[in-house]
Design a protein around this motif. Structure first.
Motif, PDB file in Angstrom:
ATOM      1  N   UNK A   1      37.217  40.161  67.133  1.00  9.86           N
ATOM      2  CA  UNK A   1      36.931  39.860  68.527  1.00  9.86           C
ATOM      3  C   UNK A   1      36.286  38.488  68.680  1.00  9.86           C
ATOM      4  N   UNK A   4      37.397  35.734  71.080  1.00  8.46           N
ATOM      5  CA  UNK A   4      37.008  35.744  72.499  1.00  8.46           C
ATOM      6  C   UNK A   4      35.964  34.684  72.804  1.00  8.46           C
ATOM      7  N   UNK A   8      37.499  32.796  76.016  1.00  9.98           N
ATOM      8  CA  UNK A   8      36.954  32.994  77.371  1.00  9.98           C
ATOM      9  C   UNK A   8      36.437  31.680  77.947  1.00  9.98           C
ATOM     10  N   UNK A  11      39.451  29.511  78.853  1.00  6.58           N
ATOM     11  CA  UNK A  11      40.176  29.902  80.072  1.00  6.58           C
ATOM     12  C   UNK A  11      39.367  29.543  81.310  1.00  6.58           C
ATOM     13  N   UNK A  12      38.045  29.746  81.228  1.00  7.57           N
ATOM     14  CA  UNK A  12      37.213  29.385  82.376  1.00  7.57           C
ATOM     15  C   UNK A  12      37.260  27.885  82.624  1.00  7.57           C
ATOM     16  N   UNK A  15      40.537  26.859  84.216  1.00  7.82           N
ATOM     17  CA  UNK A  15      40.532  27.232  85.636  1.00  7.82           C
ATOM     18  C   UNK A  15      39.676  26.279  86.434  1.00  7.82           C
ATOM     19  N   UNK A  16      38.486  25.979  85.900  1.00  8.02           N
ATOM     20  CA  UNK A  16      37.578  25.068  86.600  1.00  8.02           C
ATOM     21  C   UNK A  16      38.210  23.694  86.725  1.00  8.02           C
ATOM     22  N   UNK A  19      40.509  23.822  89.586  1.00  7.11           N
ATOM     23  CA  UNK A  19      39.727  23.833  90.818  1.00  7.11           C
ATOM     24  C   UNK A  19      39.235  22.427  91.151  1.00  7.11           C
ATOM     25  N   UNK A  22      41.971  20.374  92.515  1.00 10.65           N
ATOM     26  CA  UNK A  22      42.244  20.728  93.911  1.00 10.65           C
ATOM     27  C   UNK A  22      41.215  20.093  94.843  1.00 10.65           C
TER      28      UNK A  22
ATOM     29  N   UNK B 119      39.760  28.156  97.846  1.00  6.88           N
ATOM     30  CA  UNK B 119      40.107  27.770  96.473  1.00  6.88           C
ATOM     31  C   UNK B 119      39.090  28.331  95.492  1.00  6.88           C
ATOM     32  N   UNK B 123      40.014  30.923  92.537  1.00  6.51           N
ATOM     33  CA  UNK B 123      39.739  30.619  91.130  1.00  6.51           C
ATOM     34  C   UNK B 123      38.899  31.732  90.505  1.00  6.51           C
ATOM     35  N   UNK B 127      39.958  34.578  87.442  1.00  9.58           N
ATOM     36  CA  UNK B 127      39.257  34.663  86.162  1.00  9.58           C
ATOM     37  C   UNK B 127      38.600  36.019  85.955  1.00  9.58           C
ATOM     38  N   UNK B 130      41.138  38.667  85.272  1.00 11.17           N
ATOM     39  CA  UNK B 130      41.599  38.620  83.883  1.00 11.17           C
ATOM     40  C   UNK B 130      40.666  39.428  82.988  1.00 11.17           C
ATOM     41  N   UNK B 131      39.356  39.263  83.194  1.00 11.13           N
ATOM     42  CA  UNK B 131      38.395  40.016  82.385  1.00 11.13           C
ATOM     43  C   UNK B 131      38.445  41.499  82.739  1.00 11.13           C
TER      44      UNK B 131
END
Lengths: 55, 724
Positions: A1, A4, A8, A11-12, A15-16, A19, A22, B119, B123, B127, B130-131
């Motif tokens: 594990x 992770x 994690x 992935x955050x 995504x950020x 954002x 954008x 937005x 976002x 996320x 997903x968790x």
């Protein structure tokens, strides 16, 4: 594990990053004139770069 | 994160000083904004921008095709009127829009603010989801706790930022002791977050972070749709309003704002312009078109000593006016007071969504309380009881309800916008759907307010040739209509000498040594016929009468027939003379009509209809209609209407035809039906979900599925309106 612990945050962060992109677009008024921008690609006027800032 | 732009997160700071940054991205901190109603393609953009940038003094110009505007950054000395002329030179209609600049940036700011929150919510939702999927598919113990903590880390700040609009609205409603839809929304979001945080800290099994975020996301999407629909309509309506900048010409030739006039000032009113203030004629003779104020279609002759009202149109000769009343006690002001009075009665209308919320909110809170009390009494376990109560709140949270109305109005408004209608009021569609009686104004609404000669071909060719030559020498609307009709009949003008226009009377000339006159009956020496007419006198010949009738607006008769087929009562109320009203009533097929009505009479008539339980749709354009438009249940005005009339009406027709009104009615009814269907879907879903939640069987997964499922169903149902 343990994977992770890397995945994690990654992935955050991704995504950020999206954002942030954008937000940048919104601040720079990229969504101000969707119809006009869609048509502008058809003109020859600004092909090389956006118009020079006024000075 | 935003590169050269200001580092602050406040949208207000971004909007103001960053002009240079924006220029890099093609945006210009312009000081002149022109409306460009006819621009529509890529070629228009480059034509307008290139022409403007060639103009000395223009630093940059940028067309916004979405809003049909051009923003120009120019030297202070350059006047907007000059640029309007420049654009007219290359074939583009343009209008100055100075007063609305501030309002436009204001609305943009709100839209960007909502989009930014949307937005963030999106976002965070993705996320956390997903968790959550990992937790639902069986993560346990420390892994689950870790996932919950990461979710909390993302969700708590996101909820605090993104759900602010709901909290603000709920708080302002609670402060005046009222309940709106935002109260259960805020409560569900806050409770879900706080309870999940608490559960996480105890290593509990269920956390609802994803539910709190998806609620916020879906509801914000609804809010944004709602905002977008209205802002498009609002900016277009602002453009219409800004077209008329109220200015007056002093006798000295100086142009001043109407607001700066004082009683006793002498004002010049040129032919073809509107009378800016109430006053008395001191010099000059002319004819006035009063149709916008009173509905009369016949021009009225005026001379020194007569009183004029603001808003009347001067047709033939220049007049000098002594200002009698400006501001407070002018006739325009009195009309505005009448309108304000009528407006307050309409503001009492509560929208379907608000009515649903008024029933729904208390019910939901009672249910949650009941769940908590029931489970506490049965098990004595506070934590379990709170958990179940929160699950009930989340499940019943009006997510689908929040989308139910905006999704439908967005679809319907878009549809009507393409058909040439602007929906100005958010509840206009609901009210339009309820209308059962339609009241029309005559001049300018059912008719175009433009006279048209009838029976041209019955006159002799020589008479017509003389009439055309005379008519070409005048700007009077009757002359122009006559000239146009004769030209269309293919008759060349006769050769005349010494053409001269006599203001207030007509045109006079010499033809083959004989004196010829075209104008008013008494001036040419003819016996006046009934109705609108122009008279031609040729020396040694009997006078010729050209009769005119007001042309019907395209689609008027079809609309009246369509409305009757739908079972609506149609009534015609006009300020014009009975003969003219009867004529239009017959041509459009309206049986119920009343003539010679004063503005207050119209409003009173509509109030009477309302009292007898009718829901009145008023269609009108003049100043004399504004009070009636404001007091009607719902109102429509054409784009050619006076500004005051357009401001008080709910829907503005952009084209010349009346035909779209019937489509508006059909769409409004369909939209209201969809809204009610959406409410039913939401209610059905609650009927299934609530017992499950009450029984303590709802898991975060079930809540997420149910919520997304109902939201998607509601949106799809709304989209059915777009096609059809």
């Amino acid at each position: 594990m343990n994977v992770l612990v890397i995945l994690i945050p990654v992935s955050l962060l991704l995504g950020a990053g999206g954002l942030a992109a954008f937000f940048w677009a919104l601040r720079n008024r990229q969504f101000e004139d969707p119809e006009g921008d869609a048509r502008r690609i058809l003109t020859r006027d600004y092909d090389e770069r956006p118009k020079a800032p006024r000075e | 994160m935003s590169g050269p732009a200001a580092p602050s997160a406040c949208p207000a700071c971004v909007a103001a000083p960053a002009a240079r940054d924006r220029a890099g991205a093609g945006e210009i901190g312009g000081n002149i904004i022109l409306s460009l109603p006819t621009a529509h393609c890529a070629a228009c953009i480059s034509a307008v921008e290139r022409r403007l940038e060639q103009e000395p003094g223009v630093r940059a110009a940028r067309v916004n095709l979405t809003l049909r505007r051009v923003t120009i950054d120019a030297e202070e000395t350059l006047s907007p009127a000059h640029l309007v002329n420049v654009l007219a030179g290359i074939g583009y209609e343009a209008h100055e829009l100075d007063s609305t600049t501030l309002a436009a940036t204001e609305t943009d700011r709100r839209g960007r603010d909502l989009l930014m929150r949307l937005a963030v919510a999106g976002f965070a939702m993705m996320n956390v989801m997903m968790l959550s999927v990992a937790v639902w598919s069986g993560a346990s113990d420390t892994t689950r706790d870790l996932f919950h903590w990461v979710s909390a880390f993302v969700a708590v700040p996101a909820v605090i930022f993104a759900a602010r609009p709901f909290f603000d609205n709920a708080w302002s409603a609670l402060r005046v002791r009222r309940l709106n839809m935002d109260v259960p929304i805020s409560l569900a979001i806050i409770l879900a977050t706080v309870m999940s945080l608490y559960e996480t800290s105890l290593g509990g099994k269920h956390a609802y972070f994803d539910a709190a975020l998806s609620l916020t996301f879906f509801l914000l999407a609804g809010r944004y749709l709602d905002y977008r629909t209205r802002s498009v309509a609002r900016s277009a309506a602002e453009e219409l309003a800004a077209l008329e900048v109220p200015r007056a010409l002093l006798e000295s030739g100086e142009s001043v704002a109407v607001a700066d006039l004082r009683p006793g000032d002498r004002v010049r009113v040129l032919p073809g312009t509107r009378v800016p203030v109430d006053g008395e004629v001191e010099e000059g003779e002319s004819e006035l078109d009063r149709s916008l104020l009173t509905g009369e279609s016949l021009p009225v002759a005026v001379g020194p000593g007569q009183r004029l009202n603001a808003g009347e149109m001067n047709l033939t000769g220049p007049l000098v006016l002594r200002v009698q009343a400006a501001g407070e006690d002018s006739s325009l002001r009195r009309m505005a007071e009448l309108v304000a009075l009528a407006e307050t009665s309409r503001n009492r209308y509560t929208s379907l969504a608000d009515r649903a919320a008024a029933v729904y909110a208390p019910l939901v809170h009672l249910l949650a309380l009941f769940a908590f009390a029931g489970w506490y009494a049965a098990t004595g376990d506070i934590r379990l009881s709170v958990n179940i109560a929160v699950a009930v709140l989340i499940i019943t949270c009006p997510c689908a309800l929040g989308l139910a109305v905006p999704a439908v109005t967005t679809a319907a408004s878009g549809r009507l916008f393409r058909a040439g209608m602007l929906i100005k009021s958010p509840t206009a569609l609901e009210r339009l759907a309820e209308a059962d009686t339609v009241v029309f104004d005559k001049t300018g609404t059912l008719t175009l307010g433009q006279p048209e000669p009838v029976g041209i071909e019955e006159h002799r060719r020589t008479d017509l040739a003389v009439a055309r030559a005379l008519a070409e020498g005048s700007g009077h609307p009757l002359s122009q209509a006559l000239c146009g009709a004769i030209r269309a009949a293919g008759i060349a003008p006769a050769a005349l000498d010494e053409i001269r226009e006599v203001p207030g009377h007509g045109v006079e000339a010499v033809w083959q040594g004989r004196r010829v006159r075209l104008g008013r009956a008494d001036w040419v020496g003819a016996a006046p016929a009934g109705g609108t007419a122009a008279y031609l006198a040729i020396d040694g010949q009997a006078p010729v009468i050209f009769a005119f009738s007001d042309r019907l607006r395209p689609g008027a008769a079809a609309l009246v027939q369509g409305l009757k087929r739908r079972g609506l009562d149609v009534i015609l109320l006009s300020g014009d003379a009975p003969a003219a009203v009867a004529d239009v009533a017959v041509r459009t097929g309206i049986e119920a009509w009343e003539a010679e009505m004063l503005p207050a009479d119209k409003a009173a008539r509509i109030a009477m209809l309302a009292k007898s339980g009718r829901r009145v749709l008023m269609v009108g354009d003049g100043l004399n209609d504004t009070a009636a438009l404001a007091s009607a249940h719902v109102s429509i005005s054409p784009a050619s209407a006076l500004e005051a009339a357009r401001v008080v009406s709910d829907i503005v027709l952009l084209g010349a035809s009346l035909e779209p009104v019937e489509e508006a009615l059909a769409t409004a009814r369909a939209a209201t039906r969809r809204i009610k269907e959406n409410f039913t879907i939401a209610a059905l879903y609650n009927m299934i979900a609530v017992p499950v939640a009450l029984a303590g069987l709802a898991t975060p997964l079930a809540a997420a599925l149910a919520m997304s499922g109902s939201s998607i169903m509601v949106s799809l149902n709304a989209l059915r309106l777009v096609r059809r």
